[in-house]
Design a protein around this motif. Structure first.
Motif, mmCIF file in Angstrom:
data_model
loop_
_atom_site.group_PDB
_atom_site.id
_atom_site.type_symbol
_atom_site.label_atom_id
_atom_site.label_comp_id
_atom_site.label_asym_id
_atom_site.label_seq_id
_atom_site.Cartn_x
_atom_site.Cartn_y
_atom_site.Cartn_z
ATOM 1 N N PHE A 98 0.769 -1.360 0.165
ATOM 2 C CA PHE A 98 -0.065 0.053 -0.168
ATOM 3 C C PHE A 98 0.851 1.294 -0.045
ATOM 4 O O PHE A 98 1.553 1.669 1.012
ATOM 5 N N TYR A 120 0.704 5.021 0.081
ATOM 6 C CA TYR A 120 -0.279 5.988 0.381
ATOM 7 C C TYR A 120 0.181 7.334 0.647
ATOM 8 O O TYR A 120 1.488 7.711 0.867
ATOM 9 N N VAL A 161 -10.138 -5.737 -0.782
ATOM 10 C CA VAL A 161 -8.547 -5.765 -0.366
ATOM 11 C C VAL A 161 -8.232 -6.973 0.071
ATOM 12 O O VAL A 161 -7.001 -7.454 -0.377
ATOM 13 N N CYS A 168 -0.947 -1.471 -4.447
ATOM 14 C CA CYS A 168 -2.275 -0.272 -4.247
ATOM 15 C C CYS A 168 -1.596 0.886 -3.782
ATOM 16 O O CYS A 168 -0.726 1.169 -3.392
ATOM 17 N N SER A 177 -8.617 1.723 2.349
ATOM 18 C CA SER A 177 -7.488 2.205 3.022
ATOM 19 C C SER A 177 -7.322 1.763 4.529
ATOM 20 O O SER A 177 -6.097 1.265 4.913
ATOM 21 N N LEU A 182 -6.391 -2.009 4.031
ATOM 22 C CA LEU A 182 -5.002 -1.984 3.580
ATOM 23 C C LEU A 182 -3.736 -1.488 4.775
ATOM 24 O O LEU A 182 -2.935 -2.409 4.824
ATOM 25 N N ALA A 191 -1.752 -4.661 4.581
ATOM 26 C CA ALA A 191 -0.666 -5.066 3.644
ATOM 27 C C ALA A 191 0.657 -5.337 4.289
ATOM 28 O O ALA A 191 0.965 -4.971 5.450
#
Length: 192
Positions: A6, A8, A97, A113, A128, A131, A135
């Motif tokens: 992930f 972000y 996810v 992602c 999110s 994740l 993740a």
């Protein structure tokens, strides 16, 4: 063993650009990839995934009913995939996810992602949140506030540039609707 990643950041950190660069790196080495983005983000004119610096690529579009496990597995059976890359990952459902995690764990396909961590209120998007919880690797990409600090927040603004405090969690927009700010300036903007 493949991993679920992930990447972000706040708005304007280069998430789509980074995704497109990773895709290019795989394809340049003759490896097949599969790109995905949210169906609700229809801003792209020429490509499904577009960066602000002019890069773009076609991609499959997911919505709440898309079974990523089925769709990616079927494509993988036809041509082995080296990687799956997902833009706007904050719009994945929690179940999707977990499908991405299954692709990494059972199909041995790395899943990268890219998305926002929080909305304009500072609250996690459901995709999110999952994740961040499951993740294998979390990577924060950096954006910069007008003060020079790291921007971690997404301020939604109205037509006159004023802070928007209420509304639906999802409202698609770019620089005309959102400003990336550090937490301090985000709080100050909401207090005005």
């Amino acid at each position: 063993m493949a991993k679920l990643y992930f990447f972000y950041a706040s708005m304007n950190a280069g998430k789509s650009t980074t995704l497109l660069q990773a895709d290019f790196n795989y394809r340049e080495r003759g490896m097949a990839t599969m790109l995905w983005t949210a169906a609700l983000d229809g801003r792209g004119v020429d490509s499904a995934i577009e960066s602000r610096i002019g890069l773009g690529a076609d991609a499959y579009r997911f919505d709440g009913d898309t079974d990523l496990w089925d769709r990616v597995s079927a494509a993988h059976a036809v041509e082995p995939l080296a990687c799956v890359l997902i833009d706007e990952a904050q719009f994945l459902s929690p179940g999707q996810v977990w499908q991405c995690a299954r692709l990494a764990d059972e199909a041995n396909i790395p899943v990268l992602c890219y998305g926002l961590r929080t909305d304009f209120r500072g609250e996690l998007f459901p995709g999110s949140a999952v994740l961040l919880g499951i993740a294998d690797a979390l990577v924060e990409l950096k954006a910069v506030c007008h003060c020079g600090r790291k921007a971690t927040m997404n301020l939604r603004v109205d037509e006159s540039g004023g802070a928007v405090r209420r509304g639906a969690q999802t409202e698609i927009g770019g620089n005309e609707r959102y400003v990336a700010l550090c937490r301090r300036h985000f709080r100050e903007a909401l207090a005005r």
